[in-house]
Design a protein around this motif. Structure first.
Motif, PDB file in Angstrom:
ATOM      1  N   ALA A  46      87.137  -2.925 -37.347  1.00 29.70           N
ATOM      2  CA  ALA A  46      85.808  -3.304 -36.867  1.00 29.70           C
ATOM      3  C   ALA A  46      84.956  -2.092 -36.536  1.00 29.70           C
ATOM      4  CB  ALA A  46      85.935  -4.203 -35.641  1.00 29.70           C
ATOM      5  N   ALA A  47      85.581  -1.011 -36.109  1.00 28.65           N
ATOM      6  CA  ALA A  47      84.830   0.187 -35.739  1.00 28.65           C
ATOM      7  C   ALA A  47      84.056   0.766 -36.905  1.00 28.65           C
ATOM      8  CB  ALA A  47      85.783   1.253 -35.170  1.00 28.65           C
ATOM      9  N   TYR A  48      84.519   0.525 -38.128  1.00 29.55           N
ATOM     10  CA  TYR A  48      83.868   1.085 -39.305  1.00 29.55           C
ATOM     11  C   TYR A  48      83.313  -0.005 -40.217  1.00 29.55           C
ATOM     12  CZ  TYR A  48      86.160   5.312 -37.742  1.00 29.55           C
ATOM     13  OH  TYR A  48      86.569   6.376 -36.982  1.00 29.55           O
ATOM     14  N   GLY A  49      83.187  -1.221 -39.694  1.00 23.05           N
ATOM     15  CA  GLY A  49      82.693  -2.302 -40.527  1.00 23.05           C
ATOM     16  C   GLY A  49      83.600  -2.584 -41.701  1.00 23.05           C
ATOM     17  N   TRP A 184      77.513   6.223 -31.588  1.00 22.16           N
ATOM     18  CA  TRP A 184      78.345   7.406 -31.822  1.00 22.16           C
ATOM     19  C   TRP A 184      79.816   7.063 -31.978  1.00 22.16           C
ATOM     20  CZ3 TRP A 184      78.355  12.391 -33.165  1.00 22.16           C
ATOM     21  CH2 TRP A 184      79.422  13.198 -32.804  1.00 22.16           C
ATOM     22  N   ALA A 185      80.344   6.250 -31.079  1.00 19.30           N
ATOM     23  CA  ALA A 185      81.788   5.969 -31.073  1.00 19.30           C
ATOM     24  C   ALA A 185      82.257   5.279 -32.336  1.00 19.30           C
ATOM     25  CB  ALA A 185      82.149   5.125 -29.855  1.00 19.30           C
ATOM     26  N   ASP A 186      81.343   4.630 -33.059  1.00 22.63           N
ATOM     27  CA  ASP A 186      81.724   3.900 -34.267  1.00 22.63           C
ATOM     28  C   ASP A 186      81.435   4.681 -35.544  1.00 22.63           C
ATOM     29  OD1 ASP A 186      82.584   1.770 -32.753  1.00 22.63           O
ATOM     30  OD2 ASP A 186      80.656   0.738 -32.838  1.00 22.63           O
ATOM     31  N   THR A 187      81.075   5.953 -35.430  1.00 25.19           N
ATOM     32  CA  THR A 187      80.827   6.771 -36.613  1.00 25.19           C
ATOM     33  C   THR A 187      82.041   7.631 -36.911  1.00 25.19           C
ATOM     34  OG1 THR A 187      79.948   8.729 -35.459  1.00 25.19           O
ATOM     35  CG2 THR A 187      78.404   6.920 -35.922  1.00 25.19           C
ATOM     36  N   ARG A 188      82.078   8.167 -38.116  1.00 22.01           N
ATOM     37  CA  ARG A 188      83.185   9.041 -38.508  1.00 22.01           C
ATOM     38  C   ARG A 188      83.122  10.386 -37.797  1.00 22.01           C
ATOM     39  NH1 ARG A 188      82.494  13.186 -42.034  1.00 22.01           N
ATOM     40  NH2 ARG A 188      80.478  13.479 -43.020  1.00 22.01           N
ATOM     41  N   PHE A 189      82.018  10.656 -37.108  1.00 15.60           N
ATOM     42  CA  PHE A 189      81.853  11.941 -36.440  1.00 15.60           C
ATOM     43  C   PHE A 189      82.505  11.985 -35.061  1.00 15.60           C
ATOM     44  CE2 PHE A 189      78.273  11.513 -39.381  1.00 15.60           C
ATOM     45  CZ  PHE A 189      78.331  12.715 -40.059  1.00 15.60           C
ATOM     46  N   ALA A 190      82.867  10.828 -34.529  1.00 19.83           N
ATOM     47  CA  ALA A 190      83.298  10.768 -33.133  1.00 19.83           C
ATOM     48  C   ALA A 190      84.729  11.232 -32.901  1.00 19.83           C
ATOM     49  CB  ALA A 190      83.117   9.352 -32.599  1.00 19.83           C
ATOM     50  N   ASP A 191      85.576  11.219 -33.931  1.00 17.05           N
ATOM     51  CA  ASP A 191      87.003  11.515 -33.699  1.00 17.05           C
ATOM     52  C   ASP A 191      87.362  12.967 -33.974  1.00 17.05           C
ATOM     53  OD1 ASP A 191      86.781  11.519 -36.442  1.00 17.05           O
ATOM     54  OD2 ASP A 191      88.462  10.164 -36.821  1.00 17.05           O
ATOM     55  N   LYS A 192      86.366  13.823 -34.098  1.00 15.32           N
ATOM     56  CA  LYS A 192      86.624  15.217 -34.452  1.00 15.32           C
ATOM     57  C   LYS A 192      86.662  16.116 -33.215  1.00 15.32           C
ATOM     58  CE  LYS A 192      83.846  14.374 -38.598  1.00 15.32           C
ATOM     59  NZ  LYS A 192      84.876  14.423 -39.663  1.00 15.32           N
ATOM     60  N   GLN A 193      87.296  17.265 -33.376  1.00 18.79           N
ATOM     61  CA  GLN A 193      87.225  18.336 -32.381  1.00 18.79           C
ATOM     62  C   GLN A 193      86.171  19.332 -32.867  1.00 18.79           C
ATOM     63  OE1 GLN A 193      89.155  18.946 -29.294  1.00 18.79           O
ATOM     64  NE2 GLN A 193      87.303  20.190 -29.171  1.00 18.79           N
ATOM     65  N   TYR A 194      85.177  19.605 -32.046  1.00 17.63           N
ATOM     66  CA  TYR A 194      84.084  20.468 -32.471  1.00 17.63           C
ATOM     67  C   TYR A 194      84.156  21.845 -31.827  1.00 17.63           C
ATOM     68  CZ  TYR A 194      81.805  16.419 -34.538  1.00 17.63           C
ATOM     69  OH  TYR A 194      81.510  15.324 -35.307  1.00 17.63           O
ATOM     70  N   THR A 195      83.749  22.825 -32.619  1.00 17.27           N
ATOM     71  CA  THR A 195      83.573  24.189 -32.136  1.00 17.27           C
ATOM     72  C   THR A 195      82.098  24.550 -32.297  1.00 17.27           C
ATOM     73  OG1 THR A 195      85.830  24.845 -32.718  1.00 17.27           O
ATOM     74  CG2 THR A 195      84.213  26.615 -32.453  1.00 17.27           C
TER      75      THR A 195
END
Length: 285
Positions: A46-49, A184-195
């Motif tokens: 459901a998070a990604y439709g 944000w939480a439902d996009t592919r960008f939310a599960d990354k570690q950012y620098t």
């Protein structure tokens, strides 16, 4: 080859029980399905439709030789490397079952073979949307000299900044996604570690993300510097930092995709020690 050599399922656990070992056996060329299937397992369809996701694997004589996934009827088909015959049989099977395929993405040879097969079976005209190149880190070569500033791991206080940078990145590459506090939480960008790379005054000037490690591989994605700040070495510096962090976390391989039509980014990553391993293509029908 028989059409029923291709097994289709809507059950992700059933798919992984049969094809998981095959995907993990070659994690670099299979990084795309490994990453997306890992997301679905971790966060739910459901998070990604992706409630109507379909998975498939090609099995002959008890051995899995290929796989695909499609997250929803409106999304494209993603394939592991296939021969032209395997791609043709899959296309025929999908047509026979009434599946609509709006696009396909895979290594260049497979994507082209499937696009041609889909045209033969449906009359749909394929059009290349993008060509990419998958790179693997051979030996990290940090830029010399580093630009002024420093790299640091992004935290919760950086969320607004990260959402803004990811929104700009998505717009620039033509990715249809809504990025805001509610989505944000439902996009592919939310599960990354950012620098982030910060200028000496503490202003973030570039970012690089890293997907969660899967099968020993970390994919760097995305790398983005606002247009007004490019040409100063920030992208190379932040990519070196996120790559170093992946190696420190014991990644066996670090990979990233580049736009094959962008000579600047391709040259940058090769200077950092990334080497091309797979040409990639996406076709729309």
């Amino acid at each position: 080859m028989r059409p029923d050599d291709w097994h289709l399922t809507e059950d992700i656990d059933d798919f992984l029980a049969h094809a998981g070992g095959f995907l993990r056996s070659r994690p670099v060329p299979h990084i795309m399905p490994l990453t997306w299937i890992g997301r679905l397992r971790a966060r739910g369809a459901a998070a990604y439709g992706a409630e109507a996701a379909v998975f498939g694997f090609l099995e002959r004589e008890g051995e899995v030789r290929g796989a695909f996934y499609r997250l929803s009827p409106s999304r494209g088909l993603s394939l592991t490397p296939l021969t032209a015959e395997q791609a043709d049989v899959l296309a025929a099977r999908l047509v026979a079952l009434g599946h609509c395929v709006p696009s396909v993405s895979a290594d260049d040879a497979t994507a082209t073979a499937f696009a041609e097969a889909w045209q033969r079976h449906t009359g749909a005209t394929p059009r290349v949307r993008v060509r990419l190149c998958l790179h693997r880190l051979d030996r990290l070569v940090p830029p010399e000299p580093f630009p002024a500033g420093r790299g640091r791991t992004a935290g919760e206080r950086d969320l607004e900044q990260l959402m803004g940078l990811c929104r700009e990145f998505a717009e620039e590459v033509g990715e249809a996604v809504t990025i805001g506090a509610d989505s944000w939480a439902d996009t592919r960008f939310a599960d990354k570690q950012y620098t982030l790379w910060e200028a000496p005054d503490g202003t973030p000037v570039s970012m690089a993300g890293a997907n969660p490690m899967v099968a020993g591989v970390v994919q760097v994605d995305p790398v983005y510097t606002p247009a007004a700040l490019r040409g100063r070495g920030y992208a190379g510096a932040v990519t070196a930092e996120v790559s170093r962090a992946a190696l420190a976390a014991c990644a066996e391989d670090v990979v990233l995709f580049t736009d094959a039509a962008n000579p600047t980014s391709n040259a940058l990553y090769r200077r950092l020690g990334y080497v091309p391993v797979v040409d990639w293509a996406a076709y729309d029908f």
